[in-house]
Scaffold this active site. Structure first.
Site, PDB file in Angstrom:
ATOM      1  N   ASP A 133       0.911  -1.117  -0.096  1.00  0.00           N
ATOM      2  CA  ASP A 133       0.052   0.021   0.023  1.00  0.00           C
ATOM      3  C   ASP A 133       0.795   1.065   0.067  1.00  0.00           C
ATOM      4  OD1 ASP A 133      -2.741   1.131   0.725  1.00  0.00           O
ATOM      5  OD2 ASP A 133      -1.432   2.194   1.834  1.00  0.00           O
ATOM      6  N   ILE A 161      -5.174   2.205  -0.544  1.00  0.00           N
ATOM      7  CA  ILE A 161      -5.077   1.664  -1.873  1.00  0.00           C
ATOM      8  C   ILE A 161      -5.406  -0.028  -1.820  1.00  0.00           C
ATOM      9  CG2 ILE A 161      -3.362   1.268  -3.815  1.00  0.00           C
ATOM     10  CD1 ILE A 161      -4.522   4.317  -2.945  1.00  0.00           C
ATOM     11  N   ASP A 162      -4.962  -0.534  -0.566  1.00  0.00           N
ATOM     12  CA  ASP A 162      -5.438  -1.940  -0.516  1.00  0.00           C
ATOM     13  C   ASP A 162      -6.813  -1.892  -0.297  1.00  0.00           C
ATOM     14  OD1 ASP A 162      -3.160  -3.520  -0.208  1.00  0.00           O
ATOM     15  OD2 ASP A 162      -2.916  -2.711   1.629  1.00  0.00           O
ATOM     16  N   LEU A 163      -7.262  -1.327   0.349  1.00  0.00           N
ATOM     17  CA  LEU A 163      -9.004  -1.308   0.411  1.00  0.00           C
ATOM     18  C   LEU A 163      -9.696  -0.658  -0.787  1.00  0.00           C
ATOM     19  CD1 LEU A 163      -9.220   0.246   3.871  1.00  0.00           C
ATOM     20  CD2 LEU A 163      -9.580  -2.002   3.278  1.00  0.00           C
ATOM     21  N   GLY A 166      -9.368  -3.509  -3.435  1.00  0.00           N
ATOM     22  CA  GLY A 166     -10.149  -4.756  -3.233  1.00  0.00           C
ATOM     23  C   GLY A 166     -11.750  -4.334  -3.725  1.00  0.00           C
TER      24      GLY A 166
END
Length: 385
Positions: A133, A161-163, A166
């Protein structure tokens, strides 16, 4: 670690049956991302269950499987025969080494939707690099526009950014499933964290593309609207959002009420303050003038009077305040789930999705490692004891 699990938790919340394949003996890395651990009992003694893992792994069955062996690969193929979607969050090329990449599976499973969430995608010169991230926030330009003026580049306080990667995985999967339902044809959904970050640049990215001038870090201010920022009160800070000239006029009227002697109305006669464009062009003067006005009264006073006049504003709350806020509670954004190895039900953050016909169903708590291996191998893969 987060992008893939957050994607599949959203799908699970919406009703998908999710089988989470984990390494025998170790599992998802986030099982070891601790402390903090979930509290074991009412005394607050820590359990050995990671709070991080618990936050993104409900509504999943945990199956331990060694995908690096031919036997493990055969089991996965048997599972795929009963599944619509495969989601993987490995570095590009990892699963291909074990015969489980999309090019190797698509002929055997033509309707399979295969979603890969990686740092840089499956094409391009950076495709083989690992992705994280903070790295995506840095390479995607977010850190260059986040932070105080003149200060160091700053990442956001959550792994956004991870979220968001997803979330894009979810959208891509749903679109691909719709296509498969009509055509019978699956496809590869290729989500890159760097692509996601680039897309998130939105107005700041367009500001640059239109002018070729690098946006500067503005702290808590907005690049295209002034005042739209943190404002100082006599006893703290609050957020003020003035999106147009009519709202600015109402703000000035409230400021006159705050201190009739401050001369707030004179700002409307100043051409540097009178229009939205002028306020952006004269950001420093406008900010100084508005700050002088808001310092006259308390946070509570401003929130009461700004809300009364339909002017965007809010308190700046910490997490204790957020999770005890009556609106957050009314919207049922917290829920308790019984994790099998923990005496006390675990409080986790609920789904923000609200459906009036098909509400989110919290069927399964975050699983113990391998908790459902036998059940899934019998019931889904069709193995005997």
């Amino acid at each position: 670690i987060l992008a893939g699990p957050s994607c599949t938790q959203i799908l699970g919340d919406m009703g998908a049956e999710v089988i989470k394949l984990e390494r025998p003996g170790a599992g998802d890395d986030t099982r070891a991302f601790a402390p903090p651990f979930l509290p074991k009992n009412d005394r607050g003694d820590p359990s050995d269950f990671s709070a991080y893992f618990a936050g993104v792994n409900r509504n999943k069955a945990s199956v331990t499987m060694n995908y690096t062996t031919p036997e493990g690969q055969e089991v996965i193929r048997r599972l795929l025969g009963k599944c619509d979607v495969l989601v993987e969050n490995f570095k590009t090329g990892t699963l291909e080494k074990y015969g489980l990449g999309y090019p190797q599976l698509k002929k055997e499973f033509p309707s399979l939707v295969y979603c890969s969430i990686t740092g840089f995608g499956h094409t391009g010169p950076y495709s083989k690099r690992p992705g994280y991230d903070a790295l995506a926030q840095a390479m995607g330009g977010l850190m260059s526009i986040t932070g105080e003026p003149g200060g160091e580049p700053m990442k956001l306080g959550v792994p956004v950014i991870d979220l968001v990667a997803g979330m894009h995985g979810v959208m891509g999967i749903l679109a691909a499933l719709r296509h498969a339902s009509v055509s019978g044809q699956g496809q590869h959904v290729d989500i890159s964290m760097l692509d996601v970050t680039t897309a998130l640049l939105s107005n700041q990215g367009m500001n640059y593309l239109a002018t070729k001038q690098l946006p500067q870090r503005l702290g808590n201010q907005h690049p295209n609207i002034v005042p739209y920022q943190v404002m100082p009160a006599s006893d703290g800070f609050f957020i003020l959002s003035v999106g147009n000239d009519a709202t600015f006029e109402r703000f000035i009227a409230v400021a006159r009420e705050a201190d009739p002697e401050a001369g707030a109305e004179k700002l409307l006669e100043d051409p540097r303050f009178s229009t939205a464009v002028a306020r952006v062009e004269n950001r420093d003067v406008v900010t100084e003038g508005c700050n002088a006005l808001t310092k006259k009264r308390s946070v509570a006073w401003w929130l009461e009077h700004l809300q009364k006049n339909s002017i965007g504003c809010s308190p700046i709350m910490n997490l204790e305040q957020v999770f005890s806020d009556p609106h957050v509670l009314e919207r049922k954004m917290l829920l308790d789930l019984k994790v099998s190895s923990v005496e006390k039900p675990a409080t986790v953050i609920a789904s923000p999705l609200k459906f009036d016909q098909t509400p989110v169903n919290y069927r399964l708590p975050p699983p113990e490692l391998g908790e459902h291996t036998d059940e899934v191998l019998r019931g889904v893969a069709g193995f005997t004891d």
